[in-house]
Design a protein around this motif. Structure first.
Motif, PDB file in Angstrom:
ATOM      1  N   GLU A   1       0.856  -1.186   0.000  1.00  0.00           N
ATOM      2  CA  GLU A   1       0.000   0.000   0.000  1.00  0.00           C
ATOM      3  C   GLU A   1       0.897   1.242   0.000  1.00  0.00           C
ATOM      4  O   GLU A   1       1.511   1.575   1.015  1.00  0.00           O
ATOM      5  N   TYR A   2       0.968   1.924  -1.124  1.00  0.00           N
ATOM      6  CA  TYR A   2       1.826   3.097  -1.255  1.00  0.00           C
ATOM      7  C   TYR A   2       1.439   4.189  -0.252  1.00  0.00           C
ATOM      8  O   TYR A   2       2.307   4.900   0.269  1.00  0.00           O
TER       9      TYR A   2
ATOM     10  N   GLU B   1       3.444   4.268   3.115  1.00  0.00           N
ATOM     11  CA  GLU B   1       4.789   4.839   3.028  1.00  0.00           C
ATOM     12  C   GLU B   1       4.711   6.362   2.879  1.00  0.00           C
ATOM     13  O   GLU B   1       5.384   7.108   3.587  1.00  0.00           O
ATOM     14  N   TYR B   2       3.883   6.810   1.969  1.00  0.00           N
ATOM     15  CA  TYR B   2       3.737   8.239   1.686  1.00  0.00           C
ATOM     16  C   TYR B   2       3.273   9.002   2.932  1.00  0.00           C
ATOM     17  O   TYR B   2       3.848  10.021   3.308  1.00  0.00           O
TER      18      TYR B   2
ATOM     19  N   ILE C   1      -0.748   9.774  -4.092  1.00  0.00           N
ATOM     20  CA  ILE C   1      -0.892   8.419  -3.547  1.00  0.00           C
ATOM     21  C   ILE C   1      -1.369   7.471  -4.644  1.00  0.00           C
ATOM     22  O   ILE C   1      -0.835   6.377  -4.822  1.00  0.00           O
TER      23      ILE C   1
ATOM     24  N   GLY D   1       1.459   6.786  -7.104  1.00  0.00           N
ATOM     25  CA  GLY D   1       2.439   5.855  -6.530  1.00  0.00           C
ATOM     26  C   GLY D   1       1.913   4.432  -6.478  1.00  0.00           C
ATOM     27  O   GLY D   1       2.655   3.475  -6.744  1.00  0.00           O
ATOM     28  N   GLN D   2       0.648   4.274  -6.147  1.00  0.00           N
ATOM     29  CA  GLN D   2       0.052   2.935  -6.090  1.00  0.00           C
ATOM     30  C   GLN D   2       0.081   2.267  -7.458  1.00  0.00           C
ATOM     31  O   GLN D   2       0.437   1.100  -7.586  1.00  0.00           O
TER      32      GLN D   2
ATOM     33  N   PHE E   1       3.645   1.220  -8.440  1.00  0.00           N
ATOM     34  CA  PHE E   1       3.979  -0.050  -7.775  1.00  0.00           C
ATOM     35  C   PHE E   1       3.321  -1.220  -8.502  1.00  0.00           C
ATOM     36  O   PHE E   1       3.956  -2.214  -8.812  1.00  0.00           O
TER      37      PHE E   1
END
Length: 193
Positions: free
Chosen positions: A43-44, A47-48, A68, A71-72, A75
């Motif tokens: 789950e990005y 981290e974010y 978010i 980034g997800q 990934f």
């Protein structure tokens, strides 16, 4: 810009762990990836938002949702290239959409909404709230678990997404998820021939 939110073609089955915070999604994602000797998409947002909390002592704001989501999908698209069986996604853009609507008075950025609905997965595993609440820097709705669960379930129903409800112990959840993934893999092999 919108390309950042789109799924790239992949040669694998994709399943999503979907549901409220602290319902065992990450634990089960790891277990399933290990079981299938495959990869899982973290789950990005964790981290974010943990970095944001550590650096600014701020929680998620509406301006964070598109980064978010980007980034997800980065990934997911990268990791989908590393398997030809099953990709386990700890979350997806539909989950981000639910959080956006719950936290920001029913609103969701049109780009996020578009790709949350367009990106597709073979199956969602909706995680029930029968797991103990575990507090951390980011989790903030321990008294609204039922409400949050209903928001997630209603989203799947509203958009006719295929899903299986996961309840019970870690062992029971893993067993149920494996049964359904095995069925998908068998169907995929039959179609591929």
């Amino acid at each position: 810009m919108e390309e950042k939110f789109r799924q790239e073609p992949a040669n694998c089955i994709k399943v999503v762990l979907f549901g409220p915070e602290s319902t065992g999604k990450t634990t089960l994602s790891r277990q399933l990836a290990r079981h299938y000797n495959s990869v899982w998409v973290p789950e990005y947002a964790r981290e974010y938002l943990q970095n944001k909390w550590n650096n600014e002592r701020k929680t998620c704001e509406t301006k964070d949702l598109l980064p978010i989501a980007e980034g997800q999908m980065r990934f997911e698209n990268e990791l989908a290239k590393k398997t030809d069986t099953v990709l386990i996604c700890d979350t997806d853009l539909l989950e981000t959409k639910v959080y956006s609507e719950v936290y920001y008075l029913g609103s969701c950025d049109p780009i996020l909404e578009k790709y949350a609905l367009e990106n597709s997965y073979n199956l969602y595993f909706l995680t029930y709230i029968d797991t103990p609440w575990e507090a951390d820097d980011l989790r903030d709705k321990p008294n609204q678990r039922e409400e949050m669960f209903e928001a997630f379930q209603n989203e799947l129903i509203k958009h006719d997404k295929p899903y299986v409800l996961l309840k019970g112990s870690k062992v029971e959840r893993l067993k149920t998820a494996v049964k359904h993934i095995d069925k998908l893999l068998k169907e995929d092999n039959n179609v591929s021939r």
